[in-house]
Design an enzyme around this catalytic site. Structure first.
Site, PDB file in Angstrom:
ATOM      1  N   GLU A  32       1.995  -4.518  11.099  1.00  0.00           N
ATOM      2  CA  GLU A  32       1.401  -3.189  10.968  1.00  0.00           C
ATOM      3  C   GLU A  32       2.045  -2.203  11.941  1.00  0.00           C
ATOM      4  O   GLU A  32       2.251  -2.515  13.108  1.00  0.00           O
ATOM      5  CB  GLU A  32      -0.104  -3.246  11.250  1.00  0.00           C
ATOM      6  N   GLU A  83       1.579   3.944   2.805  1.00  0.00           N
ATOM      7  CA  GLU A  83       2.104   3.482   4.095  1.00  0.00           C
ATOM      8  C   GLU A  83       3.632   3.561   4.067  1.00  0.00           C
ATOM      9  O   GLU A  83       4.334   2.559   3.997  1.00  0.00           O
ATOM     10  CB  GLU A  83       1.584   2.078   4.381  1.00  0.00           C
ATOM     11  N   HIS A 111       0.860  -1.181   0.000  1.00  0.00           N
ATOM     12  CA  HIS A 111       0.000   0.000   0.000  1.00  0.00           C
ATOM     13  C   HIS A 111       0.897   1.233   0.000  1.00  0.00           C
ATOM     14  O   HIS A 111       1.587   1.500   0.988  1.00  0.00           O
ATOM     15  CB  HIS A 111      -0.924  -0.009   1.210  1.00  0.00           C
TER      16      HIS A 111
END
Length: 531
Positions: free
Chosen positions: A454, A276, A273
């Site tokens: 994450e 990010e 992504h």
């Protein structure tokens, strides 16, 4: 160029005028910007590119002229006299740089600069256009004291994850004057009624001052190329090689750094992504440790062990360079969310060379080596924690992967307090995992420990800091700390049906994604704590 793109009815032979933006921009660059929106037409392009700073008029072929006029520095009153513009009118906004994304839409009555985030191209699989990432430059004109420059994103309520602005701690906008050192605008607020994200800048706002604002620290593509060059120049690391796995939709190389001579293959991929940017910093920190890039090639004993006795690492520092350069949040150049392209979804075929070549080439390379440990590195908009999401919803999940994941996360948290075990995504129900998601696809395909890691866009709640808030530097430290967790579990990644680890925090904990529980913890631990 416009004639060739849009046809004779809207090219230079037409008297149509095009309102363009901010600075002198070559028409090809304008076309590239316009195509960020799926199925852009001349009319929508004109709308997307409109700014108050400059006017570029393409006039008829008969005159053959190309004229440009600057907007006046003052607004004319109804009597013909000039009056002073509001403070926000004297701030020039530009996003025409690597990863830039914003549009200036006006100035509020109180002088606040009003901005709009531009959407990603339409995603065929998800039937939507994502948006949330923003990055722009503000150049100050004559903002006179006591004015404090104020900015507001007027379409904040329409982003992909609006709850990120108010749930589980507030989002704060990142700011830098040199694009190297970043801090945060602590007064960032979100108004639920208007759906506006608002903040001020209390730094230098003198004539000609320049400041950059972004959703997270910028990691430009040029820095990635420099990192790859440093890896190429490194000496002494066993099995070191740099290769391209293939090309992206825009023709960029999909770089992969291979290092190590160990029997296990660890694949670590980053930034599927593109919005990010945490993941790019993570990759840099990991590579600096593995290759000794900041220590003249010298590495610590644990890293040496990782490279010789344990692993051959395969590191893709950026899976989606096209989307990153274009300023997208979640998709590549043609609108594919790469983290939903690792397996077909119904009639939607994936991955394909046309739509997701980045995934296609990476998967081929993984098939060639096999995978024993897999980590897909991301950033999460809402949760103020670093955490791991695993393969709980897959057929391969059982006692073995459960023990490995628990020990991996436990060792990671002991090595770096920005990692924690308690909060994260609610695990998938048994056999309900989505195989189009990367870490699920790889864990199932290779029966290996495969996780998504994450990192927060917000300050990390386990170790908040006003002086050193969570940013690129701490992402790099998390990247370096991966080595500790990988070495800790490596002897039991293969050939052990029921792995066993000695530390009390090695036990698997199912993550909790509960707003009330997170809010209670944040209230009880304003200065952070161990989870």
């Amino acid at each position: 160029e416009f004639g060739s793109r849009w046809g004779p009815s809207t090219g230079p032979a037409s008297p149509t005028c095009w309102s363009l933006l901010d600075r002198d921009i070559h028409p090809i660059l304008l076309y590239r910007r316009a195509t960020r929106t799926q199925n852009a037409t001349p009319s929508t392009t004109t709308h997307l590119l409109r700014r108050p700073c400059a006017l570029l008029a393409l006039t008829s072929a008969a005159s053959g002229s190309l004229t440009r006029t600057r907007a006046p520095s003052a607004v004319m009153s109804s009597t013909g006299g000039a009056k002073r513009m509001r403070a926000g009118s004297e701030i020039s906004i530009s996003s025409m740089f690597d990863a830039g994304n914003i549009e200036k839409v006006g100035v509020a009555e109180d002088g606040a600069v009003q901005l709009r985030i531009m959407p990603d191209p339409y995603t065929e699989l998800e039937k939507k256009s994502h948006m949330q990432w923003f990055a722009f430059r503000a150049t100050f004109g004559c903002v006179a004291p006591p004015d404090v420059p104020t900015f507001e994103i007027v379409n904040a309520k329409d982003v992909s994850y609006p709850e990120a602005y108010y749930s589980c701690g507030a989002t704060t906008v990142c700011v830098s004057t040199d694009r190297q050192k970043w801090t945060r605008c602590a007064d960032t607020t979100y108004d639920h009624d208007s759906g506006v994200l608002r903040w001020t800048w209390d730094g230098d706002a003198g004539v000609g001052a320049v400041v950059y604002f972004a959703y997270f620290d910028l990691y430009p593509y040029e820095r990635q190329l420099d990192l790859v060059a440093q890896c190429l120049a490194a000496r002494g690391a066993p099995g070191l090689g740099v290769r391209s796995l293939g090309q992206t939709c825009d023709g960029r190389e999909l770089d992969c750094i291979d290092v190590g001579s160990g029997p296990l293959h660890a694949w670590i991929i980053h930034r599927q992504h593109p919005g990010e940017s945490q993941a790019s910093f993570f990759a840099e920190g990991l590579l600096e440790r593995l290759l000794g890039l900041r220590t003249g090639g010298a590495v610590d004993s644990l890293t040496r062990r990782a490279l010789t006795d344990a692993f051959t690492f395969h590191i893709i520092p950026n899976m989606n360079p096209d989307g990153a350069v274009r300023g997208h949040l979640r998709v590549n150049a043609v609108g594919s969310n790469l983290n939903r392209e690792w397996s077909a979804t119904g009639d939607y075929d994936a991955p394909t060379v046309a739509r997701s070549p980045e995934v296609y080439h990476a998967l081929q390379a993984m098939d060639a080596t096999g995978v024993d440990l897999f980590v897909d590195v991301h950033g999460d908009e809402t949760l103020p924690f670093t955490f791991v999401a695993g393969a709980e919803g897959l057929a391969v999940w059982g006692a073995r992967l459960r023990a490995l994941q628990g020990a991996f996360v436990g060792a990671y948290a002991r090595a770096n307090p920005d990692m924690q075990r308690t909060f994260g995504y609610t695990p998938d129900a048994p056999l309900q995992g989505n195989l189009a998601i990367c870490s699920n696809a790889i864990a199932q395909r290779f029966d290996c420990l495969g996780v998504t890691l994450e990192m927060p866009f917000k300050d990390c709640a386990t170790a908040p800091s006003s002086a050193h808030p969570f940013g690129g530097a701490r992402c790099k430290q998390l990247g370096a700390s991966l080595v500790d967790a990988a070495v800790y579990v490596h002897l039991q990644l293969r050939g052990v049906d029921t792995p066993s680890f000695p530390h009390p925090t090695d036990a698997y904990i199912a993550p909790v994604e509960d707003d009330k529980a997170i809010a209670a913890w944040l209230e009880a631990h304003p200065n952070g704590g161990v989870l």
